[in-house]
Design an enzyme around this catalytic site. Structure first.
Site, PDB file in Angstrom:
ATOM      1  N   TYR A  18      44.235   3.873  -7.206  1.00  0.00           N
ATOM      2  CA  TYR A  18      43.657   4.760  -8.134  1.00  0.00           C
ATOM      3  C   TYR A  18      41.926   5.126  -7.723  1.00  0.00           C
ATOM      4  CZ  TYR A  18      42.415   7.989 -11.871  1.00  0.00           C
ATOM      5  OH  TYR A  18      41.670   8.866 -12.678  1.00  0.00           O
ATOM      6  N   HIS A  22      39.593   7.638  -5.487  1.00  0.00           N
ATOM      7  CA  HIS A  22      38.536   8.479  -6.133  1.00  0.00           C
ATOM      8  C   HIS A  22      37.368   8.209  -5.093  1.00  0.00           C
ATOM      9  CE1 HIS A  22      41.166   9.390  -9.559  1.00  0.00           C
ATOM     10  NE2 HIS A  22      40.195  10.346  -9.814  1.00  0.00           N
ATOM     11  N   TYR A  41      30.456  13.123 -14.206  1.00  0.00           N
ATOM     12  CA  TYR A  41      31.907  12.708 -14.490  1.00  0.00           C
ATOM     13  C   TYR A  41      32.053  11.515 -14.049  1.00  0.00           C
ATOM     14  CZ  TYR A  41      37.024  14.093 -14.289  1.00  0.00           C
ATOM     15  OH  TYR A  41      38.201  14.038 -14.714  1.00  0.00           O
ATOM     16  N   TRP A  76      45.767  17.998  -5.903  1.00  0.00           N
ATOM     17  CA  TRP A  76      45.073  16.644  -6.178  1.00  0.00           C
ATOM     18  C   TRP A  76      46.206  15.917  -7.425  1.00  0.00           C
ATOM     19  CZ3 TRP A  76      41.818  13.195  -4.753  1.00  0.00           C
ATOM     20  CH2 TRP A  76      41.713  12.114  -5.677  1.00  0.00           C
ATOM     21  N   TRP A  77      46.400  16.717  -8.393  1.00  0.00           N
ATOM     22  CA  TRP A  77      47.402  16.267  -9.416  1.00  0.00           C
ATOM     23  C   TRP A  77      48.504  15.870  -8.457  1.00  0.00           C
ATOM     24  CZ3 TRP A  77      47.595  20.924 -13.450  1.00  0.00           C
ATOM     25  CH2 TRP A  77      46.305  20.860 -14.070  1.00  0.00           C
TER      26      TRP A  77
END
Length: 104
Positions: A18, A22, A41, A76-77
């Protein structure tokens, strides 16, 4: 600027992947986030529970919500779905948090 925060849920065996994904955020996804008013963010991981705490500042809630209709967001999801709890459309299961304190 609107401050917003939420909790998402990462599967423990995917913590490193993960973070890696990113770190290598696709330029077109970054561009879309900015185009929909995202600023500052950050995502934090509680390694004991697998909970992700996401914080971001947005310009406009309606503008921000429109990102889910973009092809790159859906891509992306789909890419991230194997790593975390998701809804049927592969969007992350997310719990919005209510702000109860802010120190400026």
């Amino acid at each position: 600027m609107i401050r917003t925060a939420s909790i998402m849920y990462l599967f423990p065996e995917h913590y490193d992947e993960y973070a890696k994904r990113h770190d290598e955020l696709w330029p077109e996804m970054k561009k879309e986030l900015k185009a929909h008013g995202a600023h500052n963010y950050s995502i934090f991981l509680d390694e004991q529970s697998g909970q992700l705490f996401a914080y971001l500042e947005i310009e406009d809630k309606d503008k921000w919500m429109q990102i889910s209709d973009t092809a790159i967001c859906r891509k992306w999801w789909d890419y991230m779905a194997p790593l975390m709890k998701t809804n049927v459309d592969n969007s992350p299961v997310s719990t919005d948090l209510k702000q109860v304190f802010y120190l400026r």
